[in-house]
Each structure stands twice: as structure tokens, then as C-alpha cells.
Design an enzyme around this catalytic site. Structure first.
Site, PDB file in Angstrom:
ATOM      1  CE1 TYR A 140      -4.672  -0.595   0.295  1.00 32.17           C
ATOM      2  CE2 TYR A 140      -3.571  -2.737   0.568  1.00 32.17           C
ATOM      3  CZ  TYR A 140      -4.544  -2.195   0.435  1.00 32.17           C
ATOM      4  OH  TYR A 140      -5.760  -2.774   0.038  1.00 32.17           O
ATOM      5  N   GLY A 252     -10.161  -5.907  -4.015  1.00 29.91           N
ATOM      6  CA  GLY A 252      -8.821  -6.184  -4.650  1.00 29.91           C
ATOM      7  C   GLY A 252      -7.885  -7.118  -3.491  1.00 29.91           C
ATOM      8  CG  ASP A 253      -7.047  -5.757   0.066  1.00 32.82           C
ATOM      9  OD1 ASP A 253      -5.873  -5.613  -0.023  1.00 32.82           O
ATOM     10  OD2 ASP A 253      -7.806  -4.890   0.554  1.00 32.82           O
ATOM     11  CB  CYS A 254     -11.421 -10.681  -1.866  1.00 33.32           C
ATOM     12  SG  CYS A 254     -12.232 -12.102  -2.096  1.00 33.32           S
TER      13      CYS A 254
END
Length: 466
Positions: A140, A252-254
Site C-alpha cells: 500500500y 482487490g485484497d480478496c
């Protein structure tokens, strides 16, 4: 595919907070909506969310991240500690906090505050990184990935490494198996603002060459993802299985967590991206990162994506956000156009469609010798593969009434020659205020007719040979 392998997640954790309520009036001193806050929830975001999602199915997950002594860092430790192993870099400053104000489920404004600098990796961090065989980097742009970049380069040579990049972060280490920018990030990273699938594929190919990555998956939100390789040969578009209308925060993390887990277990990049698109779509439909079920319940012991393995959790989630749960049922022995038309019409009525499916024994009792023609596992897989079907639930009895009492759908749908008065399940769904509906059915389509035609055709071919 082999059993679940351990996964190491490296990256920047944030604390995400949602202040949710309704806005029905404006402030008297300014033309600004007044939000009556009904819910205040905080949860780990960024790499913390990705790691928690990877650990949902009982996978062993280690998270390497920077945490400090501030209250936000302490809350992250409390929430993540029970579900995964934390290995910390020191953090100078405070953990970043992102607060969304939502009205009617839609974001009005976001406030960002805090932010620190990760320190040097200690021996425990180095040991965890050096022992990793599969790695997800959730970058990030806050410095964690840069602090351990040398270890990550070694990890990419040992096994699959997935890098979820950020325009403010560093470049992925060479040899990454898969890099997962979204379409906006890919445009920023290449300086190319063209808007088309062809342009998305070209950007993915250019980034794969720049980063010396095996493949790049450009995520396209509701449209799915594009898998590209250096040289631009044969990009693959993986469409979303259906259009999800929930909160996309955390999708997006998934996607990255699912792809990394699949590669860790031995999947090819194409397989990993297909699974990731399906999981991210289900994640959005179930409420996204803000879904209470994600953080309030213990991790599942099995891989149970909401779309095709846990219809009860899906029904609870849809009801919790005020949606309408639709259910229908049948044997669906040989799926034909009549079935598909009914299922598509049923799905358009509400916010999810759950199919109540007769087991093999139930079909045999109802249809007689020789049935079912298609075994239960195959019927479930075919139904779950339809974009209009969100989940499948199996029952062994002759009637689905007991299953319906557990699911408690808002609407029960059937097609064919029924009327609402003659639907056997109508009285059951009325017990909790549900409604039974009959939808039009395509004439001349039936499993029995298809089976008879197939049998006549086989008999004719056999006579012709004799």
C-alpha cells in the site's frame, strides 16, 4: 490440486473504520447531509484484510507487517491475533486510519489520518521470510515491502509470489508469479489513459515485461480480470460470474489473497485468476470488507465461498443488508432452456437466488428407476456455474419444506403448471411472511422429453449398425 499450503503475507496494515447510517435531512448551517450514525465498526485493512481473507478457510497464514504502540495498532493485534500469526516490524509513528462515512450503504466521504515509517527487519522477520514457500505482497505504498525487499527477491526464486502493487509503492521484485494491479493503477503506472479492453491487455503485457513478472492480472471490477504476459501473446479475459451489487471495498485484497492461495496449492495462473474473480465477486455480493460475518465469526475449517457452498450464510448476509432472498427448487437432472429461463427470471426478482436441489435418493424416489441421469455433484456444479445462481442447497426429503424453514427466503419461485394455490410449499413460506410466485415456463422443454429423444436416437443408431 494439493492440500492447503502455508502462505506468508507481507505488507502495510491499515485500520479501516465505517460510520454507517441514514441521511434524510440537510444541516441547517450548510447544504451538507446529516448522517444519523447507527453503526460504528473498525477492522484491519490493507495487508491485514488480505491476510484475514487468506486465513478464512483454515489455511496457516503468517503476516509480516509494521505495527506500533498506538491504539490502532493494538486493535489490529486483537482482531488478527486469533486467526493468524503476526510477525512485526517496528513502526515509528502511528498506524494509518481510514474512516468512511456511509449513508444508506453508500460512501459520502472518507477521512485519512496517521501514518508511520517501518523500521528494520529483526531476526524473527528475516526467519519468517526466509522460510516462506508462497508469498503475497500487499503493497500500500507505506514502506513495509521496501523494508524487506531483499528477502522478497529470494522468495520469488523459491516459490510463487503474488504482488498487489500501489502507484506509491515500489516495483515488484523480478520473478513474481503474478502481479495484480487494478485498471486505474495500471493506467497510472504506465502513463497511458486509453480506456478499452485492448488497452488494458496491452498495459498488462507492458507491465509484465517491465517487472519481469510471469504474468499480470489487471482487475476490472464488475467485468472480471485480464491475464496478460510479456509480449502480448493471448491475453485471457476472465469475466465475473454475475454482477455483484454490494460494497466493493476490499475486493482487490480478496482477489490477490485468493490468487496467492491458489498458486500456493499448485494452481496455474489461469486457474488462480479464475478462482480469484469468482471469490472477489462473491465477496462483494456478501457485503465486502464491511460485512459483520467476516469479522464476527470464527474462520471456517473448509473452503466455503459464499457463492456455492454456504447458502445459509448468504441468505443471512443478504437479509442483514435489507436485500431480498429468492429460492427455487427442483431436480434439475438434465439442465435445459426451460430451467435456465426460469432461473434467470427468478434471479431478476431479488438480490440473490438459492436453488434447493433434490439429492440423488430424492430424485430416484420421485422420478423412478434410472433417475437421476446426472449425479448430485455434477448437477450442483452445473447450477453453481450459472451466472444467475448464487448458491445451491441440497435436501434429501421428497419436499424442501424443512430446508426452506432454515433458509427462510422472502420469495419461493416455481415454474410450469402450478398455480400459487397449488404450490405445496406456499403455506410453508407464509410462516415467516414469505411469498410464493409462479413464473412462466418455456413450453415443450422437460428432462423426460430430452431423455426419451436421446434414447430413441441411441436405439436408431444401434439398429443402423446391426
Amino acid at each position: 490440486m494439493s492440500s492447503r499450503q502455508p502462505l506468508l503475507v507481507v505488507g502495510d496494515v491499515l485500520l479501516d473504520r465505517d460510520l454507517a447510517g441514514d441521511a434524510s435531512r440537510l444541516a441547517p448551517d450548510a447544504p451538507a447531509p446529516v448522517v444519523e450514525v447507527a453503526d460504528d465498526r473498525s477492522r484491519p485493512g490493507g495487508a491485514g484484510l488480505a491476510a484475514a481473507l487468506a486465513a478464512r478457510a483454515g489455511r496457516e497464514v503468517t503476516l509480516v507487517t509494521a505495527l506500533g504502540d498506538d491504539p490502532a495498532s493494538e486493535q489490529v493485534r486483537r482482531q488478527l491475533g486469533p486467526v493468524l500469526r503476526l510477525v512485526e516490524l517496528p513502526l515509528t509513528g502511528t498506524l494509518p486510519e481510514k474512516t468512511r462515512v456511509l449513508a444508506g450503504g453508500r460512501p459520502l466521504v472518507r477521512f485519512d489520518r496517521g501514518g508511520g515509517t517501518p523500521g528494520a527487519a529483526g531476526p524473527d522477520v528475516a526467519a519468517a521470510l526466509d522460510a516462506a514457500r508462497a508469498v503475497l505482497v500487499a503493497d500500500y505504498g507505506r514502506g513495509t515491502a521496501r523494508a524487506v525487499a531483499g528477502h522478497l527477491a529470494d522468495a520469488a526464486r523459491r516459490g510463487p509470489l503474488v504482488w498487489d502493487p500501489h502507484p506509491r509503492g515500489g516495483q515488484p521484485v523480478p520473478g513474481a508469479r503474478l502481479v495484480t494491479p487494478n485498471a486505474a493503477e495500471a493506467r497510472t503506472l504506465t502513463g497511458d489513459d486509453a480506456r478499452s479492453l485492448h488497452a488494458d491487455a496491452a498495459r498488462g503485457s507492458r507491465l509484465a515485461a517491465r517487472w519481469r513478472a510471469a504474468a499480470v492480472a489487471v482487475t476490472l471490477g464488475a467485468r472480471g480480470a485480464l491475464l496478460a504476459r510479456a509480449g502480448g501473446d493471448s491475453p485471457m479475459l476472465v469475466p465475473a460470474p454475475y454482477r455483484a451489487t454490494g460494497d466493493p471495498c476490499g475486493a482487490g485484497d480478496c482477489f490477490a489473497a485468493t490468487a496467492a492461495a491458489a498458486l500456493a496449492d499448485g494452481a496455474l495462473p489461469e486457474e488462480a485468476v479464475q478462482r480469484a474473480v469468482t471469490e472477489a465477486t462473491s465477496f462483494v455480493a456478501a457485503g465486502g470488507a464491511g460485512s459483520p460475518a467476516l469479522w464476527d465469526g470464527p474462520p471456517s475449517a473448509d473452503h466455503t465461498p459464499p457463492r456455492d457452498a454456504d447458502p445459509f450464510a448468504l441468505a443471512r448476509s443478504v437479509r442483514a443488508r435489507g436485500g431480498t432472498v429468492i429460492a427455487t427448487g427442483g431436480c434439475f437432472d438434465l439442465l435445459h432452456a426451460g430451467h435456465v429461463g426460469l432461473l434467470e427470471s427468478a434471479r431478476r426478482i431479488g438480490d440473490c437466488l438459492i436453488v434447493c436441489l433434490n439429492s440423488d435418493a430424492s430424485v430416484a424416489r420421485l422420478k423412478g428407476p434410472g433417475r437421476p441421469l446426472t449425479r448430485l455433484d455434477d448437477r450442483m456444479r452445473v447450477l453453481a456455474g450459472l451466472g444467475c445462481v448464487d448458491a445451491v442447497a441440497v435436501f434429501d426429503e421428497d419436499s424442501p419444506v424443512n430446508l426452506l424453514r432454515r433458509l427462510r427466503p422472502d420469495v419461493w419461485v416455481k415454474g410450469g403448471d402450478y398455480t400459487v394455490d397449488t404450490l405445496p410449499e406456499a403455506a410453508t413460506v407464509q410462516e415467516w411472511g414469505g411469498q410464493a410466485l409462479v413464473l412462466p415456463y418455456l413450453d415443450g422443454r422437460s428432462t423426460t422429453a430430452l431423455a426419451r429423444r436421446a434414447a430413441r436416437s441411441a436405439t436408431g443408431r444401434q439398429r443402423a449398425r446391426s
